[in-house]
Design an enzyme around this catalytic site. Structure first.
Site, mmCIF file in Angstrom:
data_model
loop_
_atom_site.group_PDB
_atom_site.id
_atom_site.type_symbol
_atom_site.label_atom_id
_atom_site.label_comp_id
_atom_site.label_asym_id
_atom_site.label_seq_id
_atom_site.Cartn_x
_atom_site.Cartn_y
_atom_site.Cartn_z
ATOM 1 N N HIS A 60 0.842 -1.211 0.000
ATOM 2 C CA HIS A 60 0.000 0.000 0.000
ATOM 3 C C HIS A 60 0.873 1.256 0.000
ATOM 4 C CE1 HIS A 60 -3.311 -2.748 1.097
ATOM 5 N NE2 HIS A 60 -2.437 -3.262 1.936
ATOM 6 N N SER A 75 18.852 18.078 -15.000
ATOM 7 C CA SER A 75 17.862 19.133 -15.187
ATOM 8 C C SER A 75 18.553 20.355 -15.752
ATOM 9 C CB SER A 75 17.179 19.475 -13.846
ATOM 10 O OG SER A 75 16.437 20.687 -13.942
#
Length: 484
Positions: free
Chosen positions: A155, A288
């Site tokens: 989960h 980036s």
């Protein structure tokens, strides 16, 4: 006009391998058509039809279509609006002695469909060894890290510990399913053979009508051409085409590999987010354009993107198959020209990325241990309770004492933004004095991983190695080079 002035599919210009691009190239396609015409003429001659040696010789000499011929064929297709007849014309120009017998008795699908079946087969023979190499490299990774504990996640919440190697085996298990599916698809492929316009072979009965054993001649022709194409057998029943369900079955197997690729890529991206495991990152690579410190998992992100594209291709094949009417409709053609080559090029691109990624995975054990240390105290509470009981302490009293301290430690983490100090609280509490000396042992992460190392060893021995055995000669192949 420069090639930079026209659209190019990124699968061709950026992602797929040279061998896969060559397989689906125009030269390969149309040269394969010519090879099929040669095999047909040779076989018809062997069975007694009047075809000269010069015709066969000229056809063989012109089997590979040359650059200057493409323009001639294209001009002919403009006039005829029929690609196969344009190529019959072009081939006849290069082999004039054969011009009258090229395509004798055949329909267009003799070349188009048989060639496509050859490409389906040859493409799978490119894909399978690459997939085997990915599995082999992941196997080595799994064995190396079979005993390195890490947090399990269910989960997307911290759960009982597993190991890095055991998690990699989850990926391998899915890739082994893909290997099995693709092997089955390859093994199931047969040749269309020589079947005529609607699959009845009526035209070939006419070709051999002056022979008393015409039916036997036609069956022999089908068998001989099939053997020349290196297929074990041909489909007994076809329409004008081979069943488009065959495309669907093959693309389902490729699409399933696409789903696996996205699943693995997503796991690696989550792992990178945790800073526990990262894909390879080159010294000069830029993560980036603005944030120079970043190490974006671009390979895994691309793998997810391509895998997602690939797993959607079977929908095309399913739509094409279900929309066919009776013996054949031509609405299959344009779609298949796109979805079949793109599925193969995309699968090839996924495997190149997968091999590159798994060959250079970087593991950070100290980060993994820090994450474990943050969660393990809560997970160890049951062990601590059992140790106290072994020392003669009431199980219910132990449970209540550790419950109170656990809630205090959780508040310190969630409300105060502090660290998980449950163990320090236990050490300071007189109730736990009987087991304080045993805490290091009770908190040893290796005691929380169950049989992970043993499971990895058994999985390698009983499932991975037997599956890879047929690909032993491919293991030394060089692959996984990412161009951009």
């Amino acid at each position: 006009m420069s090639s930079n002035d026209t659209y190019q599919t990124p699968l061709n210009s950026r992602y797929a391998s040279k061998e896969m691009k060559e397989l689906f190239s125009p030269r390969r396609r149309f040269s394969t058509w010519r090879q099929l015409w040669i095999w047909l003429a040779e076989s018809e001659k062997e069975l007694g039809l009047d075809i000269s040696d010069d015709a066969i010789t000229q056809m063989k000499a012109a089997q590979v279509i040359q650059d200057d011929e493409f323009a001639i064929v294209a001009e002919e297709e403009k006039k005829r609006r029929h690609d196969v007849m344009a190529h019959v014309h072009g081939f006849g120009l290069k082999a004039p002695a054969a011009a009258g017998i090229i395509h004798w008795g055949a329909t267009s699908c003799y070349v188009t469909d048989n060639a496509d079946l050859m490409f389906l087969r040859d493409g799978l023979q490119i894909v399978l060894p690459k997939l085997a190499r990915v599995i082999a490299k992941l196997k080595d990774f799994a064995v190396e890290y079979k005993a390195l504990p890490c947090l399990g996640w269910t989960h997307l919440q911290a759960a009982q510990l597993v190991t890095v190697g055991k998690r990699a085996c989850l990926w391998i298990q899915d890739l082994l399913m893909d290997l099995q599916n693709l092997e089955h698809a390859l093994k199931s492929l047969r040749f269309r053979g020589v079947k005529g316009t609607t699959g009845t072979q009526a035209s070939f009965l006419q070709v051999f009508s002056h022979f008393p054993d015409a039916h036997s001649k036609v069956e022999d022709l089908d068998e001989i051409v099939t053997k020349k194409a290196s297929f074990p057998s041909a489909y007994i029943i076809t329409s004008q085409t081979y069943s488009r369900k065959i495309d669907l079955d093959v693309l389902n197997a490729l699409g399933s590999l696409g789903a696996t690729s996205e699943r693995i890529g997503l796991d690696i991206r989550h792992w990178a987010h945790l800073k526990e495991v990262e894909e390879p990152f080159e010294s000069s690579q830029i993560g980036s354009s603005a944030m120079s410190y970043k190490r974006n998992p671009m390979r895994s992100e691309r793998l997810c993107s391509l895998g997602r594209y690939l797993q959607n291709q079977p929908k095309n094949a399913g739509d094409v198959y279900s929309a066919q009417i009776f013996e054949r409709t031509l609405d299959d053609s344009a779609n298949r020209r796109l979805c079949i080559p793109e599925s193969y090029l995309c699968a090839d691109a996924c495997l190149i990325l997968l091999e590159n990624i798994v060959d250079g995975l970087v593991v950070y054990p100290k980060v993994i241990q820090r994450k474990i240390d943050e969660e393990l105290p809560f997970m160890a509470t049951e062990n601590i309770i059992m140790a106290l009981v072994a020392k003669g302490v009431s199980r219910q009293d132990a449970h209540e004492e550790i419950r109170v301290l656990s809630h205090e430690a959780a508040r310190n983490v969630k409300v105060e933004g502090g660290v998980n100090d449950l163990i320090d609280r236990i050490k300071r509490t007189k109730f736990f004095e009987p087991i304080v000396a045993d805490l290091d042992k009770l908190l040893d992460a290796k005691t929380f991983i169950g049989r992970c190392p043993e499971q990895v060893d058994r999985f390698v021995r009983e499932e991975i190695e037997p599956a890879l055995k047929p690909y032993a000669s491919s293991m030394s192949g060089v692959g996984g080079e990412v161009n951009v």
